[in-house]
Structure formats: structure tokens, C-alpha cells
Design a protein around this motif. Structure first.
Motif, PDB file in Angstrom:
ATOM      1  N   ASP A  77      72.341  44.630  80.525  1.00 55.83           N
ATOM      2  CA  ASP A  77      72.063  43.776  81.673  1.00 55.83           C
ATOM      3  C   ASP A  77      71.627  44.627  82.863  1.00 55.83           C
ATOM      4  OD1 ASP A  77      71.966  41.721  83.491  1.00 55.83           O
ATOM      5  OD2 ASP A  77      74.066  41.152  83.310  1.00 55.83           O
ATOM      6  N   GLY A  78      70.539  44.222  83.521  1.00 53.12           N
ATOM      7  CA  GLY A  78      70.054  44.929  84.699  1.00 53.12           C
ATOM      8  C   GLY A  78      69.160  46.119  84.419  1.00 53.12           C
ATOM      9  N   SER A  79      68.836  46.342  83.144  1.00 49.18           N
ATOM     10  CA  SER A  79      68.110  47.566  82.784  1.00 49.18           C
ATOM     11  C   SER A  79      66.626  47.361  82.490  1.00 49.18           C
ATOM     12  CB  SER A  79      68.744  48.200  81.544  1.00 49.18           C
ATOM     13  OG  SER A  79      68.452  47.428  80.376  1.00 49.18           O
ATOM     14  N   LEU A  80      66.154  46.127  82.445  1.00 47.06           N
ATOM     15  CA  LEU A  80      64.830  45.867  81.874  1.00 47.06           C
ATOM     16  C   LEU A  80      63.685  46.494  82.660  1.00 47.06           C
ATOM     17  CD1 LEU A  80      65.156  42.183  80.594  1.00 47.06           C
ATOM     18  CD2 LEU A  80      65.623  44.343  79.406  1.00 47.06           C
ATOM     19  N   GLN A  81      63.867  46.679  83.951  1.00 51.81           N
ATOM     20  CA  GLN A  81      62.803  47.324  84.737  1.00 51.81           C
ATOM     21  C   GLN A  81      62.942  48.843  84.757  1.00 51.81           C
ATOM     22  OE1 GLN A  81      62.400  45.581  88.660  1.00 51.81           O
ATOM     23  NE2 GLN A  81      61.083  43.967  87.880  1.00 51.81           N
ATOM     24  N   GLU A  82      63.982  49.346  84.120  1.00 52.24           N
ATOM     25  CA  GLU A  82      64.236  50.788  84.139  1.00 52.24           C
ATOM     26  C   GLU A  82      64.029  51.442  82.777  1.00 52.24           C
ATOM     27  OE1 GLU A  82      68.219  50.999  85.538  1.00 52.24           O
ATOM     28  OE2 GLU A  82      67.759  50.173  87.519  1.00 52.24           O
ATOM     29  N   LEU A  83      63.535  50.697  81.810  1.00 53.99           N
ATOM     30  CA  LEU A  83      63.330  51.259  80.477  1.00 53.99           C
ATOM     31  C   LEU A  83      62.229  52.308  80.511  1.00 53.99           C
ATOM     32  CD1 LEU A  83      63.376  47.956  78.361  1.00 53.99           C
ATOM     33  CD2 LEU A  83      65.276  49.557  78.723  1.00 53.99           C
ATOM     34  N   CYS A  84      62.424  53.387  79.785  1.00 54.69           N
ATOM     35  CA  CYS A  84      61.361  54.385  79.649  1.00 54.69           C
ATOM     36  C   CYS A  84      60.274  53.798  78.751  1.00 54.69           C
ATOM     37  CB  CYS A  84      61.922  55.678  79.076  1.00 54.69           C
ATOM     38  SG  CYS A  84      62.390  55.584  77.325  1.00 54.69           S
ATOM     39  N   PRO A  85      59.075  54.372  78.746  1.00 46.77           N
ATOM     40  CA  PRO A  85      57.981  53.815  77.943  1.00 46.77           C
ATOM     41  C   PRO A  85      58.339  53.623  76.466  1.00 46.77           C
ATOM     42  CG  PRO A  85      57.123  55.436  79.467  1.00 46.77           C
ATOM     43  CD  PRO A  85      58.620  55.497  79.592  1.00 46.77           C
ATOM     44  N   GLN A  86      59.074  54.560  75.894  1.00 53.32           N
ATOM     45  CA  GLN A  86      59.444  54.439  74.486  1.00 53.32           C
ATOM     46  C   GLN A  86      60.403  53.263  74.264  1.00 53.32           C
ATOM     47  OE1 GLN A  86      61.327  57.892  72.811  1.00 53.32           O
ATOM     48  NE2 GLN A  86      61.412  57.048  70.751  1.00 53.32           N
ATOM     49  N   GLN A  87      61.387  53.127  75.132  1.00 54.08           N
ATOM     50  CA  GLN A  87      62.327  52.014  75.018  1.00 54.08           C
ATOM     51  C   GLN A  87      61.623  50.672  75.224  1.00 54.08           C
ATOM     52  OE1 GLN A  87      64.946  53.439  78.157  1.00 54.08           O
ATOM     53  NE2 GLN A  87      66.588  53.838  76.673  1.00 54.08           N
ATOM     54  N   GLN A  94      58.490  50.008  74.614  1.00 53.33           N
ATOM     55  CA  GLN A  94      57.659  49.699  73.455  1.00 53.33           C
ATOM     56  C   GLN A  94      58.505  49.227  72.284  1.00 53.33           C
ATOM     57  OE1 GLN A  94      54.165  49.734  73.539  1.00 53.33           O
ATOM     58  NE2 GLN A  94      54.654  48.486  71.737  1.00 53.33           N
ATOM     59  N   GLN A  95      59.670  49.820  72.098  1.00 55.20           N
ATOM     60  CA  GLN A  95      60.567  49.378  71.027  1.00 55.20           C
ATOM     61  C   GLN A  95      60.996  47.936  71.238  1.00 55.20           C
ATOM     62  OE1 GLN A  95      63.697  52.326  71.226  1.00 55.20           O
ATOM     63  NE2 GLN A  95      62.679  53.716  69.788  1.00 55.20           N
ATOM     64  N   VAL A 112      54.793  38.750  77.639  1.00 53.62           N
ATOM     65  CA  VAL A 112      53.324  38.709  77.683  1.00 53.62           C
ATOM     66  C   VAL A 112      52.735  39.817  76.809  1.00 53.62           C
ATOM     67  CG1 VAL A 112      51.319  39.110  79.168  1.00 53.62           C
ATOM     68  CG2 VAL A 112      53.123  37.541  79.901  1.00 53.62           C
ATOM     69  N   GLN A 113      53.309  41.013  76.909  1.00 52.42           N
ATOM     70  CA  GLN A 113      52.840  42.119  76.063  1.00 52.42           C
ATOM     71  C   GLN A 113      53.045  41.803  74.587  1.00 52.42           C
ATOM     72  OE1 GLN A 113      54.129  46.159  77.287  1.00 52.42           O
ATOM     73  NE2 GLN A 113      54.796  45.216  79.204  1.00 52.42           N
ATOM     74  N   ALA A 114      54.190  41.222  74.268  1.00 52.93           N
ATOM     75  CA  ALA A 114      54.497  40.916  72.869  1.00 52.93           C
ATOM     76  C   ALA A 114      53.547  39.862  72.308  1.00 52.93           C
ATOM     77  CB  ALA A 114      55.946  40.440  72.747  1.00 52.93           C
ATOM     78  N   ILE A 115      53.226  38.856  73.099  1.00 51.92           N
ATOM     79  CA  ILE A 115      52.285  37.825  72.646  1.00 51.92           C
ATOM     80  C   ILE A 115      50.927  38.447  72.361  1.00 51.92           C
ATOM     81  CG2 ILE A 115      51.017  35.756  73.347  1.00 51.92           C
ATOM     82  CD1 ILE A 115      53.511  34.929  74.943  1.00 51.92           C
ATOM     83  N   ALA A 116      50.484  39.316  73.265  1.00 55.95           N
ATOM     84  CA  ALA A 116      49.181  39.969  73.072  1.00 55.95           C
ATOM     85  C   ALA A 116      49.166  40.791  71.794  1.00 55.95           C
ATOM     86  CB  ALA A 116      48.860  40.835  74.283  1.00 55.95           C
ATOM     87  N   LEU A 117      50.235  41.536  71.542  1.00 53.45           N
ATOM     88  CA  LEU A 117      50.300  42.366  70.345  1.00 53.45           C
ATOM     89  C   LEU A 117      50.431  41.539  69.073  1.00 53.45           C
ATOM     90  CD1 LEU A 117      52.570  45.388  71.389  1.00 53.45           C
ATOM     91  CD2 LEU A 117      50.141  45.428  70.811  1.00 53.45           C
ATOM     92  N   SER A 118      51.034  40.365  69.171  1.00 51.96           N
ATOM     93  CA  SER A 118      51.219  39.530  67.973  1.00 51.96           C
ATOM     94  C   SER A 118      49.895  38.979  67.456  1.00 51.96           C
ATOM     95  CB  SER A 118      52.158  38.363  68.286  1.00 51.96           C
ATOM     96  OG  SER A 118      51.509  37.374  69.070  1.00 51.96           O
ATOM     97  N   GLY A 119      48.930  38.837  68.358  1.00 55.51           N
ATOM     98  CA  GLY A 119      47.639  38.287  67.963  1.00 55.51           C
ATOM     99  C   GLY A 119      47.665  36.788  67.733  1.00 55.51           C
ATOM    100  N   LEU A 120      48.789  36.152  68.058  1.00 56.57           N
ATOM    101  CA  LEU A 120      48.924  34.715  67.827  1.00 56.57           C
ATOM    102  C   LEU A 120      48.529  33.934  69.073  1.00 56.57           C
ATOM    103  CD1 LEU A 120      52.360  34.667  65.960  1.00 56.57           C
ATOM    104  CD2 LEU A 120      50.070  34.504  64.961  1.00 56.57           C
TER     105      LEU A 120
END
Length: 235
Positions: free
Chosen positions: A104-114, A116-117, A154-162
Motif C-alpha cells: 500500500d502506498g508504493s505504486l508511484q515509487e516502483l522501480c522500472p523493473q518492478q 514492468q513486472q 493503461v499500459q497493460a491494456i496496450a500491451l495486451s493488444g486487446l
């Protein structure tokens, strides 16, 4: 400020277009346990009464919303239990509820790798559920986790191609910032509402399940979610 919030909400209800309940399967993304019920509880109940598939995915564990004298694991367990009880009232089985358990409270602090995962994990949900509609908090919802959730989805929707219909639901923005400059003419043109009169009681019962949150919530804030309609913004 509360008066401005009420005026804005009423104005959006009056100026918005009516949204019909579709037969499309839906995913509700909620940053925390209670966002889904506050923002979409009526929609969920209406969909489930029509036997339309609905999945709810909680992105964080909600650990920051507990009492100061509680262990983190206890807060997390309480919020999960409350979510299961609330969603059961709205018609969703435990098998259709998923907990990603990001801190909780971490979503804007994730590193690029986290980040993307996490996005890849969301892609997996979207693709495996064959979702046709997705609901996520508004991109300007005045809460870091809510706004980050929008960007991740939004990123996930774009990557899903759906091809999916993306809808945004407000939780905090009409309360925290009723003078929000982001609510402009273009936003109003993309604003919709659904009547939840027939399931209003269900939504209120579901909200009441979140006792750990209600006990410290501003009553005027909660009153906003007693309306007999819900507001959504089309992407």
C-alpha cells in the motif's frame, strides 16, 4: 469545500449521459479494498444480477489504513476479509476476486523493473479473462495509488493488444479537489451515469462491511456514495 463537492457531483449527474449496463465481461481494478464498492458497487451488483462475469483485482494490500496499534499482517487480513464479505453481497464469488498484494502506498515509487513486472501481471489478468470492459480509478483521482493504478492499467491494456472499453471511476477527486481543473468541458462530454436504485441497498450493505475503514472515515465523504447513481468517465 463539502458544499462545492456536492454541487459538482449533482452537476455531473445532471449533465452526464446515461450509461446502459452492457453484457460485456468486466474487470474492476481497485487500488485498495473498498475502492471497488465505493466507486462501482452498484455497477457490480447490476452486472451480477444479469449473470455477467465480473472479476475484481485488488492491486495493493491496504496495509496503511489500519489502527496504529495493529500488526501489518492483521490489517491486511482484515481488509481481505472485509472485501470478500462486501463482494459476496454484490454477487461475486471468492474465485473471482484476486489480491496482487503490492505494498500500500508504493505504486508511484516502483522501480522500472518492478513496474514492468506488475504491468505484465495485469496483462495476464486482462488476457486470461477476455475482458471487454475495464474500470479503474480516475487518472486525476487525487490519490497517488489511484492515479498510478490508472497508468499501470493503461499500459497493460496496450500491451495486451486487446480492444476493451476503459472507464474511470472517481473516488477522491470530487471530494479532495472539487475545483479540479481536469474536470473541463471535454471531461463533461465523456461523463456518464448509471442508475443504481434497484441495487442501492446492496451497495450500502457492502460499504458497511468495511468497518475498519468506516470507523475513521469522514461521514460527509461517505455520504457521497449514498447517491442512487454512479458516475463514470469514458477514456
Amino acid at each position: 469545500m463539502q458544499m462545492l463537492s456536492c454541487i459538482l457531483q449533482l452537476g455531473l449527474q445532471i449533465s452526464s449521459k446515461t450509461l446502459a449496463i452492457s453484457q460485456k465481461p468486466v474487470i474492476i481494478f481497485a487500488p485498495h479494498q473498498d475502492d471497488e464498492t465505493l466507486g462501482c458497487g452498484g455497477l457490480i451488483a447490476l452486472k451480477r444480477e444479469r449473470r455477467i462475469p465480473v472479476k475484481v483485482i485488488f492491486i495493493t494490500d491496504g496495509q496503511l489504513s489500519g489502527s496504529g496499534n495493529m500488526e501489518v499482517k492483521d490489517v491486511v487480513n482484515i481488509r481481505k476479509k472485509e472485501a470478500l464479505e462486501a463482494l459476496n453481497i454484490l454477487g461475486i464469488a471468492p474465485s473471482d476476486i484476486y489480491f496482487i498484494n503490492q505494498k500500500d502506498g508504493s505504486l508511484q515509487e516502483l522501480c522500472p523493473q518492478q513496474q514492468q513486472q506488475l504491468v505484465n501481471q495485469l496483462v495476464g489478468f486482462i488476457a486470461s479473462f477476455n475482458a471487454e470492459e475495464i474500470y479503474v480509478p480516475h487518472r486525476h483521482d487525487c490519490h497517488p495509488d489511484h492515479e498510478a493504478s490508472y497508468q499501470l492499467v493503461v499500459q497493460a491494456i496496450a500491451l495486451s493488444g486487446l480492444k476493451v472499453d476503459l472507464w474511470q471511476y472517481p473516488v477522491w477527486m470530487l471530494w479532495q479537489n472539487p475545483l479540479n481543473p481536469q474536470i473541463n468541458l471535454q471531461s463533461l462530454l465523456n461523463c456518464y451515469h448509471i442508475s443504481i436504485k434497484s441495487v442501492h441497498q446492496k451497495k450500502q450493505q457492502a460499504i458497511a462491511c468495511y468497518q475498519s475503514q468506516i470507523i475513521s472515515a469522514n461521514p460527509e465523504f461517505l455520504f457521497r456514495f449514498s447517491a442512487d447513481c454512479e458516475i463514470f468517465f469514458r477514456n
